[in-house]
Design an enzyme around this catalytic site. Structure first.
Site, PDB file in Angstrom:
ATOM      1  N   GLU A 135      34.773  43.052  50.797  1.00 27.96           N
ATOM      2  CA  GLU A 135      34.728  41.741  50.638  1.00 27.96           C
ATOM      3  C   GLU A 135      34.472  40.651  51.727  1.00 27.96           C
ATOM      4  O   GLU A 135      35.470  40.454  52.103  1.00 27.96           O
ATOM      5  CB  GLU A 135      36.020  41.063  49.880  1.00 27.96           C
ATOM      6  CG  GLU A 135      35.562  42.029  48.702  1.00 27.96           C
ATOM      7  CD  GLU A 135      36.197  41.556  47.586  1.00 27.96           C
ATOM      8  OE1 GLU A 135      37.134  40.318  47.180  1.00 27.96           O
ATOM      9  OE2 GLU A 135      36.996  42.717  46.755  1.00 27.96           O
TER      10      GLU A 135
ATOM     11  N   HIS B 245      34.320  38.990  42.971  1.00 25.40           N
ATOM     12  CA  HIS B 245      35.714  38.513  42.361  1.00 25.40           C
ATOM     13  C   HIS B 245      36.488  37.718  41.575  1.00 25.40           C
ATOM     14  O   HIS B 245      36.862  36.825  42.314  1.00 25.40           O
ATOM     15  CB  HIS B 245      36.301  38.682  43.490  1.00 25.40           C
ATOM     16  CG  HIS B 245      37.702  39.037  44.040  1.00 25.40           C
ATOM     17  ND1 HIS B 245      37.915  40.081  44.993  1.00 25.40           N
ATOM     18  CD2 HIS B 245      38.226  38.834  42.752  1.00 25.40           C
ATOM     19  CE1 HIS B 245      39.297  40.323  45.035  1.00 25.40           C
ATOM     20  NE2 HIS B 245      39.854  39.597  43.115  1.00 25.40           N
ATOM     21  N   ILE B 246      35.857  37.389  40.412  1.00 25.12           N
ATOM     22  CA  ILE B 246      36.346  36.601  39.666  1.00 25.12           C
ATOM     23  C   ILE B 246      37.371  36.010  37.971  1.00 25.12           C
ATOM     24  O   ILE B 246      36.593  35.850  37.399  1.00 25.12           O
ATOM     25  CB  ILE B 246      34.157  35.645  39.127  1.00 25.12           C
ATOM     26  CG1 ILE B 246      33.977  36.821  38.270  1.00 25.12           C
ATOM     27  CG2 ILE B 246      34.101  35.300  39.972  1.00 25.12           C
ATOM     28  CD1 ILE B 246      32.870  36.215  37.577  1.00 25.12           C
ATOM     29  N   GLY B 247      37.852  37.997  39.038  1.00 22.90           N
ATOM     30  CA  GLY B 247      38.093  38.551  37.549  1.00 22.90           C
ATOM     31  C   GLY B 247      39.042  36.985  36.476  1.00 22.90           C
ATOM     32  O   GLY B 247      39.392  37.443  35.115  1.00 22.90           O
TER      33      GLY B 247
ATOM     34  N   ARG C   7      40.622  46.952  42.807  1.00 23.16           N
ATOM     35  CA  ARG C   7      40.769  46.220  43.940  1.00 23.16           C
ATOM     36  C   ARG C   7      39.832  46.988  44.663  1.00 23.16           C
ATOM     37  O   ARG C   7      39.216  48.429  44.209  1.00 23.16           O
ATOM     38  CB  ARG C   7      42.052  46.981  45.218  1.00 23.16           C
ATOM     39  CG  ARG C   7      43.349  45.575  44.634  1.00 23.16           C
ATOM     40  CD  ARG C   7      42.732  44.185  45.370  1.00 23.16           C
ATOM     41  NE  ARG C   7      43.716  43.187  45.764  1.00 23.16           N
ATOM     42  CZ  ARG C   7      43.643  41.888  44.780  1.00 23.16           C
ATOM     43  NH1 ARG C   7      42.502  41.608  43.778  1.00 23.16           N
ATOM     44  NH2 ARG C   7      44.893  41.308  44.596  1.00 23.16           N
TER      45      ARG C   7
HETATM   46  C1  DGY Z   1      44.505  39.073  42.207  1.00 27.52           C
HETATM   47  O1  DGY Z   1      45.268  37.890  42.051  1.00 27.52           O
HETATM   48  O2  DGY Z   1      45.175  40.210  42.624  1.00 27.52           O
HETATM   49  C2  DGY Z   1      43.320  38.290  42.212  1.00 27.52           C
HETATM   50  O3  DGY Z   1      41.869  39.712  42.724  1.00 27.52           O
HETATM   51  C3  DGY Z   1      42.931  37.356  41.852  1.00 27.52           C
HETATM   52  O4  DGY Z   1      43.174  36.622  41.068  1.00 27.52           O
END
Ligand code: DGY
Length: 327
Positions: free
Chosen positions: A268, A286-288, A239
């Site tokens: 963000e 933010h593409i994890g 985060r």
């Molecule tokens: C989450 O799931 O918390 C990510 O930040 C978004 O997939």
């Protein structure tokens, strides 16, 4: 009468199809987040909602949705949900753990290598036609094999990221705010749990996976950067507010650490001023969890969770299971 469900942003179709087997489904089909006023308006008559991590799920949200019987977060992180407030109102809430663990851990590695070997910066050199040919002193980066990996927050994703280091023969150290030992990491990698300040001082790479809480907000600030090795690289796929971003910009400018790979930001979708101009950063939007399979699995998990709540059954991943016992 079918239960009425609202989905605050389009999610992969299989999740919607699952909801449609049992519910009347309305969706925000615009490719943008809802404003707060729109969100509160849309959920007014709904029995269940699937929302995103940028939807604030708090007392005002619950006031706006008096019929609500369940909320499913389309994310594993749930710092957007006031869980005690949901519990007080006996509304079950859920998240999407596990299904995105590997994708997010993989992205942390992608960032780590991209920063260490200057992949993005040097890709730009090639594209601009500026490369004049091989040279022994050109474009030097940092080694990864054998370097110390520090994991901040050794939960599911932190553990997966650390386990992926096996091929790179990295000593692994970790810090957990709970002080809880991670037996998997200790057994599989010989990792050691150490105090946070010591982790800052010893790590060559630090990867952040701690949940965002009032205690972890700005865990990385001017004081922490001053303790890090000047050669260290910081990776954040957790985060954004774990890092005080203005302090990071200053620390990178002063050379208190060598680089940063970020997928998440304090405010963000904005970034701190100066961050984008630094060549020793790799910055992703933010593409994890952003692979086809992972996002689909998140959608079906969120849908299954919500359906269970609406049927008064136990959702797979309930954040306040105590409310289920009270129903
Ligand atoms: C989450 O799931 O918390 C990510 O930040 C978004 O997939």
């Amino acid at each position: 009468m079918k239960p009425k469900v609202y989905v605050t942003r389009m999610i992969p179709r299989p999740g919607i199809e699952l909801l449609e087997t049992y519910c009347e489904v309305a969706i925000n089909t615009e490719d943008r987040p809802l404003s707060r006023a729109e969100l509160l308006d849309k959920v007014r008559d709904k029995d269940g909602v699937i929302g995103l991590m940028n939807d604030r799920i708090d007392g005002d949200f619950f006031d706006a949705a008096p019929n609500l019987r369940g909320y499913a977060n389309y994310a594993v992180g749930y710092d957007n949900i006031d869980v005690p407030e949901a519990t007080k109102r006996r509304i079950p809430v859920s998240n999407t753990p596990d299904v995105l663990t590997d994708a997010t851990a993989e992205l942390a590695w992608a960032l780590l290598f991209a920063v260490a070997r200057r992949v993005v910066e040097l890709d730009a050199v090639m594209r601009s036609g500026q490369w004049s040919g091989w040279g022994p002193l050109q474009f030097l980066g940092a080694d990864v094999c054998g370097k110390t990996l520090g994991i901040v927050g050794a939960g599911r994703i932190g553990t997966a990221m650390a386990l992926m280091s096996r091929g790179f023969r990295m000593p692994v150290i970790y810090a957990n705010s709970s002080g809880r030992r991670n037996e998997v990491l200790e057994k599989e990698l010989g990792a050691s749990l150490i105090p946070f300040d010591e982790l800052l001082e010893r790590s060559d790479y630090i990867s952040l996976h701690a949940p965002l809480t009032p205690q972890s907000r700005h865990l990385f600030n001017a004081k922490s950067f001053a303790r890090m090795k000047k050669t260290a690289i910081l990776i954040n796929t957790g985060r954004g507010p774990l890092i005080k971003e203005d302090d990071l910009v200053q620390a990178l400018k002063k050379g208190q650490l060598s680089g940063a790979g970020l997928d998440v930001y304090e405010f963000e979708p904005r970034m701190a001023e100066g961050l984008a101009a630094l060549p020793n950063t790799v910055l992703l939007p933010h593409i994890g969890s952003a692979t086809d399979t992972t996002r689909t699995n998140m959608a079906t998990m969120a849908a299954r969770n919500l359906l269970a709540m609406l049927r008064n059954e136990r959702p797979e991943t309930c954040l306040n299971p105590e409310v289920l016992a009270q129903r």
